[in-house]
Design a protein around this motif. Structure first.
Motif, short mmCIF file in Angstrom:
data_model
loop_
_atom_site.label_atom_id
_atom_site.label_comp_id
_atom_site.label_asym_id
_atom_site.label_seq_id
_atom_site.Cartn_x
_atom_site.Cartn_y
_atom_site.Cartn_z
N SER A 63 27.37 5.23 -60.67
CA SER A 63 28.09 4.30 -59.79
C SER A 63 27.28 4.06 -58.52
CB SER A 63 29.46 4.87 -59.42
OG SER A 63 29.32 5.98 -58.55
N LYS A 64 27.68 3.06 -57.74
CA LYS A 64 27.01 2.76 -56.48
C LYS A 64 27.11 3.95 -55.52
CE LYS A 64 24.77 -0.85 -55.26
NZ LYS A 64 23.35 -0.90 -55.63
N LYS A 65 28.30 4.55 -55.45
CA LYS A 65 28.51 5.71 -54.58
C LYS A 65 27.58 6.86 -55.00
CE LYS A 65 31.90 9.30 -53.57
NZ LYS A 65 33.19 9.86 -53.93
N GLU A 66 27.47 7.11 -56.29
CA GLU A 66 26.60 8.17 -56.78
C GLU A 66 25.13 7.83 -56.50
OE1 GLU A 66 27.40 8.98 -60.90
OE2 GLU A 66 29.45 9.61 -60.48
N GLN A 67 24.76 6.57 -56.61
CA GLN A 67 23.38 6.16 -56.31
C GLN A 67 23.04 6.44 -54.85
OE1 GLN A 67 23.10 2.05 -57.49
NE2 GLN A 67 22.70 2.55 -59.64
N VAL A 68 23.98 6.16 -53.96
CA VAL A 68 23.76 6.40 -52.53
C VAL A 68 23.61 7.89 -52.27
CG1 VAL A 68 24.80 6.26 -50.23
CG2 VAL A 68 24.85 4.27 -51.75
N ILE A 69 24.48 8.70 -52.82
CA ILE A 69 24.42 10.15 -52.61
C ILE A 69 23.13 10.72 -53.19
CG2 ILE A 69 25.50 12.37 -53.21
CD1 ILE A 69 28.23 10.83 -52.98
N PHE A 70 22.78 10.30 -54.40
CA PHE A 70 21.54 10.76 -55.04
C PHE A 70 20.34 10.35 -54.19
CE2 PHE A 70 18.04 10.48 -58.10
CZ PHE A 70 18.18 11.66 -58.81
N GLY A 71 20.32 9.12 -53.71
CA GLY A 71 19.24 8.63 -52.86
C GLY A 71 19.14 9.39 -51.55
N LEU A 72 20.28 9.70 -50.94
CA LEU A 72 20.28 10.49 -49.70
C LEU A 72 19.69 11.88 -49.92
CD1 LEU A 72 23.79 9.53 -48.26
CD2 LEU A 72 21.56 8.91 -47.29
N MET A 73 20.06 12.49 -51.04
CA MET A 73 19.55 13.82 -51.36
C MET A 73 18.04 13.77 -51.60
SD MET A 73 22.63 14.98 -53.92
CE MET A 73 21.93 16.53 -54.44
N MET A 74 17.60 12.80 -52.38
CA MET A 74 16.18 12.69 -52.72
C MET A 74 15.36 12.34 -51.46
SD MET A 74 14.53 13.27 -55.51
CE MET A 74 15.45 12.90 -56.97
N CYS A 75 15.85 11.39 -50.67
CA CYS A 75 15.13 11.00 -49.45
C CYS A 75 15.02 12.16 -48.47
CB CYS A 75 15.81 9.81 -48.78
SG CYS A 75 15.17 8.24 -49.35
N THR A 76 16.09 12.90 -48.31
CA THR A 76 16.06 14.03 -47.39
C THR A 76 14.96 15.01 -47.78
OG1 THR A 76 18.42 13.82 -46.92
CG2 THR A 76 17.39 15.94 -46.40
N GLY A 77 14.94 15.39 -49.05
CA GLY A 77 13.94 16.34 -49.51
C GLY A 77 12.52 15.82 -49.41
#
Length: 164
Positions: free
Chosen positions: A7-21
């Motif tokens: 979902s869009k919400k999951e894409q945002v959360i996944f992207g936030l996690m990946m970008c942070t790392g």
């Protein structure tokens, strides 16, 4: 089992996690490499992280992610198995992000007067090679599996299982 957002919400959360790392490691690496790590205050480091993170997240979300997804899954082998899809997608994400975020780094270095007397193009090309050498293995071996594992724990259920 590979877990990716649906979902869009999951894409945002996944992207936030990946970008942070990625931003924490790549920013630290580049600041260390340029000798700036020990010369910046904690507040300067925090400001640099926030700015770099925001730019990386926007670039990933609106430019690199969509293009990488389109290119990666245009190859039939990337759709043939979950692992091939993840590796292919990761490769194209790293290529795009290294190209654009290295450019961001060069622009900030020029703006700060850190490249006086040096060739901007040569420095940019050197930065791409150096960053790619860290970003790809870090993404494939450490961060990608870690984020997919944590993401899978946060979003349990069949909807979160990657379908390539």
């Amino acid at each position: 089992m590979s877990i990716l957002p649906v979902s869009k919400k999951e894409q945002v959360i996944f992207g936030l996690m990946m970008c942070t790392g990625m931003v924490v490691v790549m920013m630290t690496f580049n600041l260390w490499h340029t000798g700036m790590l020990g010369r910046m205050s904690e507040m300067q480091m925090l400001l640099q992280f926030v700015l770099c993170f925001v730019i990386a997240f926007l670039v990933e979300s609106f430019i690199v992610g969509p293009i990488a997804r389109k290119i990666a899954f245009s190859f039939s082998f990337a759709r043939s198995s979950k692992i091939k899809g993840v590796v292919t997608m990761s490769l194209f994400m790293v290529i795009g992000m290294v190209l654009l975020m290295s450019l961001y780094g060069i622009i900030t270095a020029v703006a700060a007067g850190q490249l006086e007397g040096e060739s901007v193009i040569s420095t940019y090309l050197h930065t791409i090679v150096r960053n790619f050498g860290l970003a790809l293995p870090y993404q494939l071996i450490v961060l990608g599996p870690l984020v997919r594992y944590v993401f899978g724990k946060l979003f349990k259920g069949p909807a979160a299982v990657m379908t390539v």
